[in-house]
Scaffold this motif. Structure first.
Motif, PDB file in Angstrom:
ATOM      1  N   UNK A   1      16.371  17.275  10.339  1.00 20.90           N
ATOM      2  CA  UNK A   1      16.997  17.893  11.520  1.00 20.90           C
ATOM      3  C   UNK A   1      18.511  17.689  11.479  1.00 20.90           C
ATOM      4  N   UNK A   2      19.247  18.706  11.949  1.00 20.19           N
ATOM      5  CA  UNK A   2      20.706  18.667  11.869  1.00 20.19           C
ATOM      6  C   UNK A   2      21.312  17.447  12.538  1.00 20.19           C
ATOM      7  N   UNK A   3      20.721  16.960  13.642  1.00 18.02           N
ATOM      8  CA  UNK A   3      21.304  15.786  14.300  1.00 18.02           C
ATOM      9  C   UNK A   3      21.241  14.555  13.400  1.00 18.02           C
ATOM     10  N   UNK A   4      20.201  14.453  12.587  1.00 23.21           N
ATOM     11  CA  UNK A   4      20.113  13.328  11.652  1.00 23.21           C
ATOM     12  C   UNK A   4      21.105  13.502  10.505  1.00 23.21           C
ATOM     13  N   UNK A   5      21.199  14.717   9.989  1.00 17.83           N
ATOM     14  CA  UNK A   5      22.142  14.980   8.895  1.00 17.83           C
ATOM     15  C   UNK A   5      23.577  14.787   9.377  1.00 17.83           C
ATOM     16  N   UNK A   6      23.866  15.177  10.620  1.00 16.00           N
ATOM     17  CA  UNK A   6      25.223  15.006  11.151  1.00 16.00           C
ATOM     18  C   UNK A   6      25.634  13.542  11.164  1.00 16.00           C
ATOM     19  N   UNK A   7      24.698  12.650  11.456  1.00 11.45           N
ATOM     20  CA  UNK A   7      25.000  11.216  11.421  1.00 11.45           C
ATOM     21  C   UNK A   7      25.339  10.776  10.001  1.00 11.45           C
ATOM     22  N   UNK A   8      24.595  11.284   9.041  1.00 15.12           N
ATOM     23  CA  UNK A   8      24.856  10.954   7.641  1.00 15.12           C
ATOM     24  C   UNK A   8      26.212  11.513   7.220  1.00 15.12           C
ATOM     25  N   UNK A   9      26.488  12.769   7.615  1.00 17.51           N
ATOM     26  CA  UNK A   9      27.768  13.408   7.300  1.00 17.51           C
ATOM     27  C   UNK A   9      28.915  12.589   7.885  1.00 17.51           C
ATOM     28  N   UNK A  10      28.766  12.165   9.137  1.00 17.20           N
ATOM     29  CA  UNK A  10      29.810  11.350   9.769  1.00 17.20           C
ATOM     30  C   UNK A  10      30.043  10.054   9.000  1.00 17.20           C
ATOM     31  N   UNK A  11      28.966   9.433   8.540  1.00 16.86           N
ATOM     32  CA  UNK A  11      29.088   8.205   7.754  1.00 16.86           C
ATOM     33  C   UNK A  11      29.791   8.443   6.432  1.00 16.86           C
ATOM     34  N   UNK A  12      29.476   9.562   5.788  1.00 15.68           N
ATOM     35  CA  UNK A  12      30.118   9.897   4.515  1.00 15.68           C
ATOM     36  C   UNK A  12      31.605  10.159   4.727  1.00 15.68           C
ATOM     37  N   UNK A  13      31.925  10.919   5.778  1.00 11.01           N
ATOM     38  CA  UNK A  13      33.338  11.196   6.076  1.00 11.01           C
ATOM     39  C   UNK A  13      34.092   9.899   6.347  1.00 11.01           C
ATOM     40  N   UNK A  14      33.473   8.985   7.077  1.00 10.69           N
ATOM     41  CA  UNK A  14      34.120   7.706   7.382  1.00 10.69           C
ATOM     42  C   UNK A  14      34.353   6.916   6.102  1.00 10.69           C
ATOM     43  N   UNK A  15      33.367   6.912   5.200  1.00  7.28           N
ATOM     44  CA  UNK A  15      33.514   6.182   3.939  1.00  7.28           C
ATOM     45  C   UNK A  15      34.637   6.770   3.103  1.00  7.28           C
ATOM     46  N   UNK A  16      34.699   8.090   3.029  1.00  5.00           N
ATOM     47  CA  UNK A  16      35.743   8.741   2.251  1.00  5.00           C
ATOM     48  C   UNK A  16      37.112   8.415   2.848  1.00  5.00           C
ATOM     49  N   UNK A  17      37.220   8.480   4.170  1.00  8.47           N
ATOM     50  CA  UNK A  17      38.489   8.171   4.835  1.00  8.47           C
ATOM     51  C   UNK A  17      38.893   6.719   4.610  1.00  8.47           C
ATOM     52  N   UNK A  18      37.943   5.790   4.678  1.00  6.71           N
ATOM     53  CA  UNK A  18      38.256   4.380   4.444  1.00  6.71           C
ATOM     54  C   UNK A  18      38.690   4.141   3.011  1.00  6.71           C
ATOM     55  N   UNK A  19      38.032   4.812   2.075  1.00  8.38           N
ATOM     56  CA  UNK A  19      38.414   4.658   0.676  1.00  8.38           C
ATOM     57  C   UNK A  19      39.818   5.200   0.432  1.00  8.38           C
ATOM     58  N   UNK A  20      40.142   6.335   1.064  1.00  5.30           N
ATOM     59  CA  UNK A  20      41.496   6.894   0.929  1.00  5.30           C
ATOM     60  C   UNK A  20      42.513   5.935   1.529  1.00  5.30           C
ATOM     61  N   UNK A  21      42.206   5.390   2.692  1.00  8.51           N
ATOM     62  CA  UNK A  21      43.107   4.459   3.356  1.00  8.51           C
ATOM     63  C   UNK A  21      43.318   3.213   2.495  1.00  8.51           C
ATOM     64  N   UNK A  22      42.234   2.702   1.915  1.00 14.75           N
ATOM     65  CA  UNK A  22      42.351   1.535   1.050  1.00 14.75           C
ATOM     66  C   UNK A  22      43.240   1.810  -0.143  1.00 14.75           C
ATOM     67  N   UNK A  23      43.125   3.015  -0.710  1.00 11.19           N
ATOM     68  CA  UNK A  23      43.975   3.385  -1.834  1.00 11.19           C
ATOM     69  C   UNK A  23      45.437   3.475  -1.432  1.00 11.19           C
ATOM     70  N   UNK A  24      45.686   4.015  -0.245  1.00 12.41           N
ATOM     71  CA  UNK A  24      47.070   4.121   0.225  1.00 12.41           C
ATOM     72  C   UNK A  24      47.644   2.743   0.519  1.00 12.41           C
TER      73      UNK A  24
END
Length: 76
Positions: free
Chosen positions: A45-68
């Protein structure tokens, strides 16, 4: 392994794929839900996938921030 732990593990791998493959990254930007479902190989269901998507986006953003921040302190 329970389904939540398995999905979390796969989601972490998806974040790495998105960062390393510009084609997947482009698909993720256009339609993150369909991209994640395709990479997971499941239709949830999209609501479950949206939670996963949000987690992935957060991980990508944190990794970018760590690199900066590493660059700020002379490390890459």
């Amino acid at each position: 392994m329970d389904i939540k732990a398995e999905l979390k593990s796969k989601a972490e791998g998806i974040g790495d794929k998105i960062k390393s493959d510009k084609d997947i990254a482009a698909k993720f930007q256009k339609d993150p839900i369909a991209t994640v479902e395709g990479l997971l190989g499941v239709d949830l269901p999209n609501d479950q996938i949206e939670k996963i998507v949000d987690g992935i986006k957060a991980k990508i953003d944190l990794d970018k921030l760590g690199g900066m921040l590493g660059g700020l302190f002379g490390k890459k």
